[in-house]
Design a protein around this motif. Structure first.
Motif, PDB file in Angstrom:
ATOM      1  N   THR A   1     -13.906  29.557  47.346  1.00 17.07           N
ATOM      2  CA  THR A   1     -12.829  29.003  46.731  1.00 17.07           C
ATOM      3  C   THR A   1     -12.232  30.665  46.685  1.00 17.07           C
ATOM      4  OG1 THR A   1     -14.861  29.665  45.189  1.00 17.07           O
ATOM      5  CG2 THR A   1     -14.411  27.642  45.637  1.00 17.07           C
ATOM      6  N   GLY A   2     -12.976  31.737  46.667  1.00  9.61           N
ATOM      7  CA  GLY A   2     -12.118  33.296  46.338  1.00  9.61           C
ATOM      8  C   GLY A   2     -11.225  33.360  47.710  1.00  9.61           C
ATOM      9  N   LEU A   3     -11.137  33.392  48.376  1.00  7.92           N
ATOM     10  CA  LEU A   3     -10.647  33.417  49.668  1.00  7.92           C
ATOM     11  C   LEU A   3      -9.323  32.381  50.028  1.00  7.92           C
ATOM     12  CD1 LEU A   3     -10.043  35.155  52.481  1.00  7.92           C
ATOM     13  CD2 LEU A   3     -11.754  32.949  53.683  1.00  7.92           C
ATOM     14  N   GLU A   4     -10.022  31.186  50.050  1.00  6.18           N
ATOM     15  CA  GLU A   4      -8.712  30.770  50.003  1.00  6.18           C
ATOM     16  C   GLU A   4      -7.730  29.257  48.700  1.00  6.18           C
ATOM     17  OE1 GLU A   4     -11.016  27.462  52.131  1.00  6.18           O
ATOM     18  OE2 GLU A   4     -11.485  28.600  53.450  1.00  6.18           O
ATOM     19  N   TRP A   5      -8.623  29.216  47.772  1.00  5.34           N
ATOM     20  CA  TRP A   5      -7.563  29.652  46.654  1.00  5.34           C
ATOM     21  C   TRP A   5      -6.907  30.341  45.501  1.00  5.34           C
ATOM     22  CZ3 TRP A   5     -11.659  25.217  43.341  1.00  5.34           C
ATOM     23  CH2 TRP A   5     -11.614  24.271  43.787  1.00  5.34           C
ATOM     24  N   PHE A   6      -7.389  31.477  45.696  1.00  2.00           N
ATOM     25  CA  PHE A   6      -7.116  32.648  45.602  1.00  2.00           C
ATOM     26  C   PHE A   6      -6.532  33.807  46.014  1.00  2.00           C
ATOM     27  CE2 PHE A   6      -7.877  35.839  41.374  1.00  2.00           C
ATOM     28  CZ  PHE A   6      -6.960  35.752  41.334  1.00  2.00           C
ATOM     29  N   MET A   7      -6.861  34.692  47.328  1.00  4.22           N
ATOM     30  CA  MET A   7      -6.187  35.332  47.571  1.00  4.22           C
ATOM     31  C   MET A   7      -5.184  34.940  48.809  1.00  4.22           C
ATOM     32  SD  MET A   7      -8.179  38.480  50.458  1.00  4.22           S
ATOM     33  CE  MET A   7      -7.498  37.658  51.634  1.00  4.22           C
ATOM     34  N   GLN A   8      -5.325  34.166  49.685  1.00  2.00           N
ATOM     35  CA  GLN A   8      -4.240  33.613  50.216  1.00  2.00           C
ATOM     36  C   GLN A   8      -3.432  33.356  50.030  1.00  2.00           C
ATOM     37  OE1 GLN A   8      -8.325  31.521  53.272  1.00  2.00           O
ATOM     38  NE2 GLN A   8      -6.450  30.880  53.310  1.00  2.00           N
TER      39      GLN A   8
END
Length: 458
Positions: free
Chosen positions: A222-229
């Motif tokens: 979630t942090g990687l794909e929903w937010f940072m990316q």
């Protein structure tokens, strides 16, 4: 990563195909579950859709004389079990709500669904947003996947269609408590990453105990794909963003560009809600609904869940994860995809009536009525001012939709190695933020090492 409120859980496709594959020839007889005459029976796995579907069905009945009986069986696992049992006893309904490009293809491969390819013409498709018109159909991509030896959709044919869109959405949506924003003097949603971080600081200062951000880090992607990316895509543009997952050390996560992305993302570190790293997606959303945080990172599907758990949808401000002001993409948008669709059973006794119901749901005014009640985004084009049709929260999310190079598309995985698994990479990112165990440079080097290992498996 998996989540009941997103498009599809691949594990369920396995269950469906295994359980239903042997029933294909048994499903051609009469079905006690499907209706005859002037009533259609429809099954859904989403309780939040029942009232909305029943509401629009009243208009359908007035227009056609055909009534629709909506029955919910959830959660997803229970729905699959129900379909398995019904297939074996030849007791299928007339219609299914399905996870698009998932259980529609699995059900279709098992012979449980009607092929809609000849029914869904251009006039019908033109009701939908261009980005989702092919969803539910067997494209070249899905056909090739079905040819694999262990494919769970074996038997589908190129050009078939087993569903049409009912709800659409995407990831990378920020939810904010409107009243707390106002308390901190914030009157408009941020449009740049810098403004977002500034708003986090203002709210945290005003509400130190509950002014933070939450996300379901127990599912690390979630942090990687929903937010940072999404932020990184806006910062770098499509080509340089894709290169972060490439083999070239001058442009991957260990490069200066990778360090810039990580350091920018790290600006959110002081504002995480304490303990958010231990929460799953539902628990993170509940923390926001219960007032334990002021910001929540999710997707378009999150709004209905918040409302179901007592949060006033009128007290929410929604906006897409913003790009940095000096980023390569000046007008960052999010590419929508179909979350759920509608399918017709292969055993229905009223196929023509079922097709009429699907066409009725594709009308813009009908889909808007459904959306307002269900708090889900419809697949139809609602014009330049969607908020007028579905309200400000949904309208703002629809306005964030786009296509082409300026749109971050979470469904595009073409730039990553075929064997790529985002969970270890995302777990490493968590060591940087929120856990603060690694520096940005150390995190970038470790992420690069992990991604390189997947390239060697090509």
């Amino acid at each position: 990563m998996t989540h009941e409120r997103r498009a599809w859980r691949p594990a369920l496709a396995v269950l469906v195909a295994l359980a239903l594959g042997a029933t294909t020839t048994a499903c051609g007889g009469d079905s006690d579950g499907s209706s005859s005459g002037k009533t259609l029976v429809m099954w859904t796995f989403k309780q939040s859709h029942v009232k909305a579907l029943q509401q629009v069905a009243e208009g359908f009945t007035k227009e056609t004389g055909i009534s629709v009986k909506v029955e919910a069986y959830g959660p997803d696992d229970a729905y699959v079990t129900k379909v398995q049992a019904a297939a074996q006893t030849k007791n299928l309904p007339d219609l299914f709500e399905v996870h698009t490009n998932g259980d529609d293809l699995a059900f279709g491969a098992a012979g449980l669904l009607t092929d809609l390819a000849k029914d869904v013409d251009d006039a019908w498709l033109n009701n939908y947003l261009p980005q989702v018109r092919q969803d539910g159909g067997v494209t070249d991509e899905y056909y090739k996947k079905s040819l694999a030896q262990d494919a769970k959709t074996k038997g589908i044919q190129l050009g078939q269609r087993f569903s049409v869109p009912l709800t659409v959405g995407t990831f990378g949506i920020v939810y904010a408590n409107k009243q707390r924003l106002a308390d901190a003097g914030i009157t408009a949603a941020p449009t740049t990453w810098e403004d977002f971080i500034a708003d986090l600081e203002k709210v945290k200062a005003k509400h130190p105990a509950n002014g933070g951000v939450t996300i379901g880090f127990k599912a690390p992607t979630t942090g990687l794909e929903w937010f940072m990316q999404p932020m990184a895509y806006g910062m770098l543009g499509p080509d340089r963003f894709h290169a972060l997952w490439g083999k070239d050390k001058s442009s991957n996560f260990s490069s200066p560009a990778g360090a810039q992305v990580l350091e920018t993302y790290g600006q959110v570190t002081p504002y995480w809600m304490p303990g958010t790293q231990s929460l799953d997606i539902d628990a993170a959303d509940l923390a926001f609904a219960q007032g334990k945080s002021t910001f929540d990172i999710g997707g378009t599907f999150t709004l209905a869940f918040l409302a179901q758990n007592g949060f006033d949808a009128g007290n929410v401000v929604t906006f897409p994860v913003p790009a940095p002001a000096g980023g390569a993409v000046k007008n960052l948008s999010l590419a929508p995809f179909t979350l759920t669709g509608m399918s017709v059973s292969s055993t229905t006794k009223n196929r023509a009536g079922a097709i009429q119901w699907l066409k009725y749901l594709a009308k813009a005014d009908v889909s808007a009525t459904f959306a307002k009640e269900a708090l889900d985004i419809p697949p139809t084009d609602l014009g330049a001012d969607p908020a007028a049709a579905v309200g400000p929260a949904l309208g703002a999310m629809i306005k964030a939709f786009g296509s082409g190079p300026s749109a971050y598309n979470p469904g595009d995985t073409s730039y990553r190695p075929n064997a790529y698994d985002g969970t270890p990479v995302a777990s490493t990112l968590m060591d940087y933020t929120p856990l603060k165990k690694k520096s940005a440079a150390e995190t970038g080097a470790e992420m690069t090492k992990q991604i390189d290992s997947y390239w060697t498996k090509q």
